[in-house]
Every structure is written in C-alpha cells, then in structure tokens.
Design a protein around this motif. Structure first.
Motif, PDB file in Angstrom:
ATOM      1  N   VAL A  39      77.332 -45.996 -42.243  1.00 59.41           N
ATOM      2  CA  VAL A  39      76.858 -44.979 -42.901  1.00 59.41           C
ATOM      3  C   VAL A  39      76.859 -43.344 -41.417  1.00 59.41           C
ATOM      4  N   GLN A  40      77.403 -42.406 -42.481  1.00 58.38           N
ATOM      5  CA  GLN A  40      76.812 -41.499 -41.606  1.00 58.38           C
ATOM      6  C   GLN A  40      75.631 -40.894 -41.923  1.00 58.38           C
ATOM      7  N   SER A  41      74.978 -40.326 -40.424  1.00 59.55           N
ATOM      8  CA  SER A  41      73.703 -39.170 -40.816  1.00 59.55           C
ATOM      9  C   SER A  41      73.516 -38.495 -41.984  1.00 59.55           C
TER      10      SER A  41
ATOM     11  N   ASP B 186      66.604 -45.632 -38.874  1.00 62.81           N
ATOM     12  CA  ASP B 186      67.162 -46.188 -40.122  1.00 62.81           C
ATOM     13  C   ASP B 186      68.081 -47.389 -39.520  1.00 62.81           C
ATOM     14  N   THR B 187      69.002 -47.491 -38.303  1.00 63.12           N
ATOM     15  CA  THR B 187      69.736 -48.315 -37.799  1.00 63.12           C
ATOM     16  C   THR B 187      68.797 -49.680 -37.825  1.00 63.12           C
ATOM     17  N   ALA B 188      69.451 -50.304 -38.299  1.00 61.74           N
ATOM     18  CA  ALA B 188      69.111 -51.838 -38.159  1.00 61.74           C
ATOM     19  C   ALA B 188      69.697 -54.090 -39.425  1.00 61.74           C
ATOM     20  N   ILE B 189      68.788 -54.277 -38.619  1.00 60.52           N
ATOM     21  CA  ILE B 189      68.934 -55.895 -39.881  1.00 60.52           C
ATOM     22  C   ILE B 189      67.990 -55.818 -40.655  1.00 60.52           C
ATOM     23  N   TYR B 190      68.339 -55.686 -42.424  1.00 59.99           N
ATOM     24  CA  TYR B 190      67.819 -55.808 -43.720  1.00 59.99           C
ATOM     25  C   TYR B 190      67.475 -57.336 -43.651  1.00 59.99           C
ATOM     26  N   TYR B 191      65.647 -57.253 -44.032  1.00 60.98           N
ATOM     27  CA  TYR B 191      65.769 -58.423 -44.539  1.00 60.98           C
ATOM     28  C   TYR B 191      65.519 -58.248 -45.954  1.00 60.98           C
ATOM     29  N   CYS B 192      65.457 -59.107 -46.726  1.00 60.80           N
ATOM     30  CA  CYS B 192      64.823 -59.671 -48.639  1.00 60.80           C
ATOM     31  C   CYS B 192      64.040 -60.665 -47.515  1.00 60.80           C
TER      32      CYS B 192
ATOM     33  N   THR C 267      73.848 -49.581 -39.859  1.00 56.80           N
ATOM     34  CA  THR C 267      74.277 -48.753 -39.052  1.00 56.80           C
ATOM     35  C   THR C 267      74.510 -47.478 -39.403  1.00 56.80           C
ATOM     36  N   VAL C 268      73.503 -45.832 -38.906  1.00 57.21           N
ATOM     37  CA  VAL C 268      73.676 -45.184 -38.955  1.00 57.21           C
ATOM     38  C   VAL C 268      74.176 -44.149 -38.051  1.00 57.21           C
ATOM     39  N   SER C 269      75.275 -43.075 -38.077  1.00 58.34           N
ATOM     40  CA  SER C 269      75.762 -43.093 -36.935  1.00 58.34           C
ATOM     41  C   SER C 269      75.824 -41.682 -36.914  1.00 58.34           C
ATOM     42  N   SER C 270      74.670 -40.470 -35.986  1.00 56.68           N
ATOM     43  CA  SER C 270      74.648 -39.447 -36.363  1.00 56.68           C
ATOM     44  C   SER C 270      75.801 -38.554 -36.231  1.00 56.68           C
TER      45      SER C 270
END
Length: 122
Positions: free
Chosen positions: A12-14, A89-95, A119-122
């Motif tokens: 996603v974009q910023s 905020d780009t990261a691997i997200y775990y529950c 993944t967040v792009s600027s």
C-alpha cells in the motif's frame, strides 16, 4: 493443537489503509488474550496491539491513534485495522494468543501465526 492463520497483508502507498485478519483454531479463543506483533528487517519483534478476553485494549505508542484491534469471538477471529500507514510500518505482522491474565507478562505470548507481510511505499 493451536493454529493461528493471518491474512490481509499486502502493498500500500503511504497514507493508505489495510485490515489484517487472524483466524484461530485449537484453542478456546474467547478466553484468550490475543495480540498483533510486527518485525521489521534488522529489528526485534515488537508488540503493537493487544486485546483481552473482556475487550480491553493496549497499544504501542508507535501505532496509537492509527491502528485499531478488534475481535469476533463468534468467528474465532482477530483483526487489525491500520490507517495512515507509513513506510516505517513495513514489517511482517504476526498474531498471537495466550491464556495468561491481561496483566501477566503483558507482551509474552505462547501461540503464534506464521505472519503476513505489509509493505508501505512512499
């Protein structure tokens, strides 16, 4: 055997938004505290949002006001609504899920999903 399966990650974009989902099986989900963690390259995994069996919530300062955690016990599901996403905020997200009390070792969890990439792009 506990199993947690995340979904909803992507690119996603910023400034954009995403909603992550996690479906649990093999545990009495409604009785467990559950949480979202994330790990960026070269950084330690950090807890960012948690919700108790009764619905109490806690957030890391880095996401407070932008992310919202929620749960649906009828669907054994956990959600993370992420708004105003930034490149950091780009990261691997775990529950994660845990049967301990809400105030016990607050960011220690026993059961983990496999993670979903955001993944967040600027």
């Amino acid at each position: 055997q506990a199993q947690l399966v995340e979904s909803g990650g992507g690119s996603v974009q910023s400034g954009g938004s995403l909603r992550l989902s996690c479906v649990a099986s093999g545990i009495a989900f409604s009785l467990y505290r559950v949480a979202w963690f994330r790990q960026s390259p070269g950084k330690e995994r950090e807890g960012i949002a948690a919700i108790s069996s009764a619905g109490s919530t806690r957030y890391a300062d880095s996401v407070k006001g932008r992310f919202t955690i929620s749960r649906d016990n009828n669907k054994n599901s956990l959600y993370l609504h992420m708004n105003s996403l930034q490149p950091e905020d780009t990261a691997i997200y775990y529950c994660a899920a845990d049967s301990r009390g809400w105030y016990e070792r607050q960011w220690e969890y026993d059961y983990w999903g496999q993670g979903t990439q955001v993944t967040v792009s600027s």
